[in-house]
Design a protein around this motif. Structure first.
Motif, PDB file in Angstrom:
ATOM      1  N   ASN A 232       0.844  -1.205   0.000  1.00  0.00           N
ATOM      2  CA  ASN A 232       0.000   0.000   0.000  1.00  0.00           C
ATOM      3  C   ASN A 232       0.877   1.252   0.000  1.00  0.00           C
ATOM      4  O   ASN A 232       1.759   1.408   0.850  1.00  0.00           O
ATOM      5  N   LEU A 233       0.626   2.153  -0.933  1.00  0.00           N
ATOM      6  CA  LEU A 233       1.427   3.375  -1.066  1.00  0.00           C
ATOM      7  C   LEU A 233       0.668   4.611  -0.595  1.00  0.00           C
ATOM      8  O   LEU A 233       1.002   5.729  -0.976  1.00  0.00           O
ATOM      9  N   LYS A 234      -0.351   4.407   0.229  1.00  0.00           N
ATOM     10  CA  LYS A 234      -1.108   5.534   0.773  1.00  0.00           C
ATOM     11  C   LYS A 234      -0.614   5.849   2.183  1.00  0.00           C
ATOM     12  O   LYS A 234      -0.463   4.948   3.012  1.00  0.00           O
ATOM     13  N   CYS A 235      -0.347   7.110   2.446  1.00  0.00           N
ATOM     14  CA  CYS A 235       0.073   7.540   3.786  1.00  0.00           C
ATOM     15  C   CYS A 235      -1.128   7.446   4.725  1.00  0.00           C
ATOM     16  O   CYS A 235      -2.210   7.968   4.421  1.00  0.00           O
ATOM     17  N   ALA A 236      -0.951   6.802   5.861  1.00  0.00           N
ATOM     18  CA  ALA A 236      -2.059   6.607   6.802  1.00  0.00           C
ATOM     19  C   ALA A 236      -2.412   7.877   7.570  1.00  0.00           C
ATOM     20  O   ALA A 236      -3.425   7.907   8.270  1.00  0.00           O
ATOM     21  N   ILE A 237      -1.602   8.926   7.432  1.00  0.00           N
ATOM     22  CA  ILE A 237      -1.871  10.176   8.153  1.00  0.00           C
ATOM     23  C   ILE A 237      -2.625  11.174   7.268  1.00  0.00           C
ATOM     24  O   ILE A 237      -3.700  11.653   7.626  1.00  0.00           O
ATOM     25  N   CYS A 238      -2.062  11.476   6.098  1.00  0.00           N
ATOM     26  CA  CYS A 238      -2.729  12.443   5.209  1.00  0.00           C
ATOM     27  C   CYS A 238      -3.681  11.778   4.230  1.00  0.00           C
ATOM     28  O   CYS A 238      -4.443  12.460   3.537  1.00  0.00           O
ATOM     29  N   LEU A 239      -3.638  10.437   4.161  1.00  0.00           N
ATOM     30  CA  LEU A 239      -4.524   9.638   3.293  1.00  0.00           C
ATOM     31  C   LEU A 239      -4.346   9.975   1.814  1.00  0.00           C
ATOM     32  O   LEU A 239      -5.282   9.879   1.022  1.00  0.00           O
TER      33      LEU A 239
END
Length: 339
Positions: A232-239
């Motif tokens: 997964n290449l999505k940042c869990a903070i800024c989404l």
């Protein structure tokens, strides 16, 4: 063909010169440890004495006792100790080799000028691709070997100790196919995609694919035996898709600015300035920021495929860094002057 034979062919194939210098799973030796296990022999002997015609298999106390999920002194001491050592050596060898390979592709400082001068006389792209292919096969074959031997351990002992050991590898950050360096190697292969029509280039980029859709950005790795891994290449903070990404020691990916915010440090101070007590926002593991990996190849891949997004995020991060620097030095000045 059984995996044991496939792995043996791999060890004595074209890459034998490379494998002689590095660590690998001693698959054959570990299988011998399982065969020589006293508990396994006792289980086999107890099973052979059961009278199948009388239906006493379920009532035999010897059989039922050895079918319990009990620790095996012989295997636990030799098998898991050896496998942990091998996994540690393989992970260390893989990370150091990939790091060296990436430095050749994205050099820094004086090395950049030395390599540019060298490229005037010799093209190293073919050598980079061949070594990348070799490292992908090295890490995947060893990861499959560990998975197979642990599965065999659980089957022989009728236990869940193999599964528990996999969890231990994950906790020690030794799960080979979850290494951030494998993601970097995948990004390197995709950055090479289309640069040459040679067979090695096509094969190198063919193992990986990447979908940078804003909803679910993923990198996919296809392995032998129909194994498919997704990162997964999505940042869990800024989404959003990770920008200027860093992989923490626990393996989770974040944008640099998001990771700095989570670690309570300013962007210009970098993650190494974070407190040892700072925790990962996802798994809550402490001390994961000091040795974070800067994912330069992944950042380059995103820059190539999402130019407008990358440029927008770069401007925003730069503005935030300037703002934080200004606030920091103003506070320091007030502290020194006293007002």
């Amino acid at each position: 063909m059984k995996f044991g034979e496939t792995f043996k062919e791999y060890l004595h194939g074209d890459q034998e010169w490379f494998l002689d210098k590095v660590s690998h799973v001693e698959y054959k030796r570990l299988k011998k440890v399982l065969k020589s296990c006293r508990r396994c022999k006792a289980l086999h002997e107890g099973n052979s004495t059961i009278d199948q015609t009388d239906g006493e298999q379920q009532q035999n106390p010897t059989f039922s006792r050895f079918c319990q999920c009990q620790p095996c002194p012989v295997c636990d001491q030799m098998f898991f100790t050896e496998l942990m050592r091998e996994a540690t050596d393989i992970a260390g060898c893989f990370s150091s080799r990939v790091r060296h390979l990436l430095h050749l592709h994205v050099p820094r400082g004086m090395q950049r000028y030395v390599l540019r001068l060298r490229q005037c006389f010799k093209n190293d792209q073919q050598a980079l691709v061949e070594e990348g292919l070799m490292l992908i096969e090295y890490i995947t074959m060893n990861a499959i070997a560990i998975r197979k031997i642990l599965k065999k351990y659980d089957k022989v002992h009728s236990s869940a100790n193999g599964k528990n050991f996999k969890s231990k590898l994950r906790a020690e950050h030794l799960e080979l196919l979850q290494s951030p360096w494998l993601i970097e190697l995948g990004a390197l292969s995709l950055n090479f995609k289309g640069s040459d029509d040679g067979e090695a280039f096509i094969q190198f980029s063919g193992s990986f694919s990447c979908n940078l859709d804003e909803m679910e950005p993923v990198m996919t790795l296809m392995l032998p035996h129909s194994i498919k891994l997704e990162y997964n290449l999505k940042c869990a903070i800024c989404l959003e898709i990770v920008f200027n990404p860093y992989a923490l020691s626990c393996g989770h990916l974040f944008c640099k600015s998001c990771a700095c915010s989570a670690a309570s440090v300013m962007i210009f101070q970098r993650l190494k300035a974070s407190s040892p007590d700072s925790k990962c926002p996802i798994c809550r593991e402490a001390g994961v920021y000091a040795n974070a990996v800067h994912m330069l190849e992944l950042d380059l891949l995103i820059k190539k495929r999402h130019k407008d997004y990358w440029k927008e995020r770069a401007i925003a991060e730069r503005a935030e860094m300037v703002k934080q620097s200004k606030e920091y030095w103003e506070s320091q000045t007030k502290y020194v002057v006293g007002y």
